[in-house]
Scaffold this motif. Structure first.
Motif, PDB file in Angstrom:
ATOM      1  N   PHE A 180      24.760  71.400 119.758  1.00  0.00           N
ATOM      2  CA  PHE A 180      24.056  70.972 118.543  1.00  0.00           C
ATOM      3  C   PHE A 180      22.782  71.778 118.310  1.00  0.00           C
ATOM      4  CE2 PHE A 180      25.702  66.288 118.886  1.00  0.00           C
ATOM      5  CZ  PHE A 180      26.996  66.749 118.662  1.00  0.00           C
ATOM      6  N   ASP A 223      22.144  74.842 117.351  1.00  0.00           N
ATOM      7  CA  ASP A 223      22.093  75.609 116.095  1.00  0.00           C
ATOM      8  C   ASP A 223      21.772  74.701 114.909  1.00  0.00           C
ATOM      9  OD1 ASP A 223      22.590  77.962 117.376  1.00  0.00           O
ATOM     10  OD2 ASP A 223      24.717  78.062 116.865  1.00  0.00           O
ATOM     11  N   SER A 224      22.376  73.528 114.909  1.00  0.00           N
ATOM     12  CA  SER A 224      22.106  72.566 113.826  1.00  0.00           C
ATOM     13  C   SER A 224      20.651  72.136 113.839  1.00  0.00           C
ATOM     14  CB  SER A 224      23.006  71.331 113.972  1.00  0.00           C
ATOM     15  OG  SER A 224      24.348  71.673 113.726  1.00  0.00           O
ATOM     16  N   GLN A 225      20.106  71.969 115.040  1.00  0.00           N
ATOM     17  CA  GLN A 225      18.704  71.587 115.187  1.00  0.00           C
ATOM     18  C   GLN A 225      17.793  72.649 114.562  1.00  0.00           C
ATOM     19  OE1 GLN A 225      17.992  70.535 119.296  1.00  0.00           O
ATOM     20  NE2 GLN A 225      16.206  69.319 118.741  1.00  0.00           N
ATOM     21  N   GLN A 277      23.903  65.941 113.878  1.00  0.00           N
ATOM     22  CA  GLN A 277      23.722  66.639 115.155  1.00  0.00           C
ATOM     23  C   GLN A 277      22.239  66.882 115.430  1.00  0.00           C
ATOM     24  OE1 GLN A 277      26.105  70.185 114.720  1.00  0.00           O
ATOM     25  NE2 GLN A 277      28.009  69.156 115.292  1.00  0.00           N
ATOM     26  N   TRP A 278      21.522  67.276 114.385  1.00  0.00           N
ATOM     27  CA  TRP A 278      20.066  67.477 114.506  1.00  0.00           C
ATOM     28  C   TRP A 278      19.379  66.194 114.951  1.00  0.00           C
ATOM     29  CZ3 TRP A 278      16.721  64.858 111.007  1.00  0.00           C
ATOM     30  CH2 TRP A 278      15.366  65.167 111.144  1.00  0.00           C
ATOM     31  N   SER A 322      28.620  66.631 111.372  1.00  0.00           N
ATOM     32  CA  SER A 322      27.575  66.939 110.379  1.00  0.00           C
ATOM     33  C   SER A 322      26.362  67.580 111.049  1.00  0.00           C
ATOM     34  CB  SER A 322      27.142  65.654 109.669  1.00  0.00           C
ATOM     35  OG  SER A 322      25.884  65.814 109.062  1.00  0.00           O
ATOM     36  N   PRO A 323      25.873  68.720 110.533  1.00  0.00           N
ATOM     37  CA  PRO A 323      24.669  69.354 111.100  1.00  0.00           C
ATOM     38  C   PRO A 323      23.457  68.422 111.092  1.00  0.00           C
ATOM     39  CG  PRO A 323      25.769  70.864 109.592  1.00  0.00           C
ATOM     40  CD  PRO A 323      26.446  69.532 109.437  1.00  0.00           C
ATOM     41  N   ASN A 367      18.654  74.973 112.336  1.00  0.00           N
ATOM     42  CA  ASN A 367      18.908  75.104 110.896  1.00  0.00           C
ATOM     43  C   ASN A 367      18.271  73.978 110.076  1.00  0.00           C
ATOM     44  OD1 ASN A 367      20.357  77.504 111.074  1.00  0.00           O
ATOM     45  ND2 ASN A 367      22.299  76.453 111.419  1.00  0.00           N
ATOM     46  N   PHE A 387      24.599  78.047 105.510  1.00  0.00           N
ATOM     47  CA  PHE A 387      24.129  76.716 105.876  1.00  0.00           C
ATOM     48  C   PHE A 387      23.244  76.125 104.776  1.00  0.00           C
ATOM     49  CE2 PHE A 387      20.605  74.173 107.474  1.00  0.00           C
ATOM     50  CZ  PHE A 387      21.295  73.119 108.046  1.00  0.00           C
TER      51      PHE A 387
END
Length: 470
Positions: free
Chosen positions: A311, A313-315, A201-202, A197-198, A317, A357
């Motif tokens: 992670f 990119d998730s951070q 991960q964030w 899950s983004p 986004n 996203f």
């Protein structure tokens, strides 16, 4: 320490290590046993204090404690006794033990009242710590003092500040209840680098960044920065955004349901570990609620983790998502759009990945922003009677037709801005007045400076709102 001097019948002085030695000296002098009396006076209290680092460890005996705890690593003290105590401890320790008693000296500020004045009974401005403990709890007071320990600046303590930080303790407590209500559980084999899950991960990367930053501040004894990092991560990122954004997952039981329950609890357990040195009681209690038959938290090891690069990119986004929600909320507030009125928004971004996203969080947009309709576009279109917000590469269009009268609201905002400009001008005039700066108390000058910054920021926000309305 009582002065090691004894007086004979004729007031002759005998200086010795103890009474036995003094008696021998007197007998040798008078050729017979006589009654001697020790001087009633004592040495300077700082003389006794100077011996503190080793005398408390049973020196001159070569005890286990003396070997184990001398020398220490750091001395914590106020700046007002550096010569009286700190310098003397250094001298006595170096002389008797042949080693300096500590490597570092952490000089903390002095605690004064809310106006920066020294506390005294005659002024009636004493804040009784026991009363604060009874009213707000030990952890609240500890965290308040830690947060205010700004080097080179005295602590201006007030009950209002302590009361404010009690809300922070309550926030942590409520987060614990939220996890237990949603049946989140601790998995000791949790593989944080495998989560999908983004949002999770964030959170993991934000946690690791926070821990790394805290470690650096701890090494430099910047405890107020440690408190600030904890406050920002726990209150804003975990208790506000993460908890809020997990609600749809827990309610709808989507594909990340179990992973989110594990991540939420695993991260919370790490939070309890990092707050424990400052908030030992509440963290220990919440730990016991999670782990009924496990060792106490004080016996746990605190591990260091590195950010998971995949992670990142998730951070980025999730941070972008938070910015969008925040900006739209601010717009609603400034334009006085009641939350019972649903709004329609367009979200456009030329980057298809970013748009894809953001579409994942459509239910979060609906829940947090009270939206009626959300459209996603590659390129934005101009819609009359709307407000436009640009957040990084994303353009947000908020439809205002039939929601508010844009002309009327613009007039209100302009009027509010004019009032703020007048206030700002008056404060700047005072701050630029050398006569005022020389005569006014420091706390009043500081108050005016903070007001000036606050009003300037408010004017800038109003300008953004005015510019956004088309």
């Amino acid at each position: 320490h009582q002065i090691p001097a004894w007086y004979g019948p004729d007031n002759k002085i005998f200086v010795a290590n103890n009474l036995n030695e003094a008696n021998k000296m007197a007998k040798k002098c008078y050729k017979k046993q006589v009654k001697i009396k020790q001087d009633d006076d004592v040495l300077d209290t700082w003389f006794s204090s100077a011996l503190w680092t080793f005398s408390t460890l049973d020196w001159p005996k070569k005890t286990y404690e003396l070997n184990k705890f001398y020398p220490g690593n750091v001395l914590v003290t106020g700046f007002d006794i550096i010569f009286f105590w700190v310098a003397r401890m250094m001298m006595m320790g170096s002389y008797f033990m042949k080693k300096t008693p500590f490597k570092d000296v952490y000089i903390h500020p002095l605690i004064r009242d809310e106006k920066g004045q020294k506390m005294s009974k005659s002024k009636g401005n004493i804040i009784d710590p026991l009363e604060l403990l009874d009213k707000y709890g030990a952890d609240t007071l500890r965290f308040t003092l830690t947060a205010l320990l700004n080097p080179g600046r005295d602590v201006k303590l007030s009950e209002a500040r302590v009361k404010g930080y009690r809300s922070f303790i309550n926030k942590i407590w409520n987060a614990s209840n939220y996890l237990l209500i949603n049946k989140c559980y601790y998995n000791k084999n949790f593989k944080f680098n495998k989560i999908k899950s983004p949002l999770n991960q964030w959170l993991i990367n934000e946690l690791f960044e926070t821990k790394t930053t805290i470690d650096e501040f701890m090494k430099k004894y910047l405890f107020h920065e440690v408190a600030n990092e904890l406050y920002q991560f726990i209150w804003h990122q975990y208790c506000d955004w993460y908890v809020e954004l997990t609600k749809s997952t827990f309610n709808n039981k989507n594909e990340y349901f179990e992973e989110t329950k594990e991540t939420a609890m695993w991260t919370f357990v790490e939070i309890l570990k990092i707050i424990h040195p400052i908030m030992p009681f509440v963290s220990e209690h919440l730990w016991s609620k999670i782990f009924e038959n496990r060792n106490m938290l004080i016996n746990e090891n605190l591990k260091n983790y590195k950010k998971v690069s995949k992670f990142n990119d998730s951070q980025i986004n999730i941070h972008h998502l938070i910015m969008i929600i925040t900006k739209i909320r601010n717009l609603r507030s400034e334009l006085n759009i009641p939350y019972k009125k649903l709004i329609s928004i367009d979200i456009s971004n030329k980057n298809k990945k970013t748009l894809k996203f953001l579409k994942l969080y459509i239910s979060e947009f609906e829940h947090l922003l009270k939206t009626d309709k959300i459209n996603f576009y590659i390129s934005n279109k101009i819609v009359p009677n709307s407000a436009y917000l640009i957040i990084e590469n994303t353009t947000i269009c908020v439809y205002l037709k039939d929601i508010i009268d844009t002309n009327e609201e613009s007039k209100k905002i302009l009027k509010k801005k004019e009032k703020l400009i007048t206030e700002h001008r008056e404060i700047k005039s005072k701050l630029n007045n050398s006569n005022f700066i020389q005569k006014a108390p420091e706390n009043i000058i500081e108050q005016f400076k903070n007001q000036e910054k606050s009003i300037k920021s408010s004017i800038e926000k109003l300008d953004q709102i005015i510019d956004s309305i088309k």
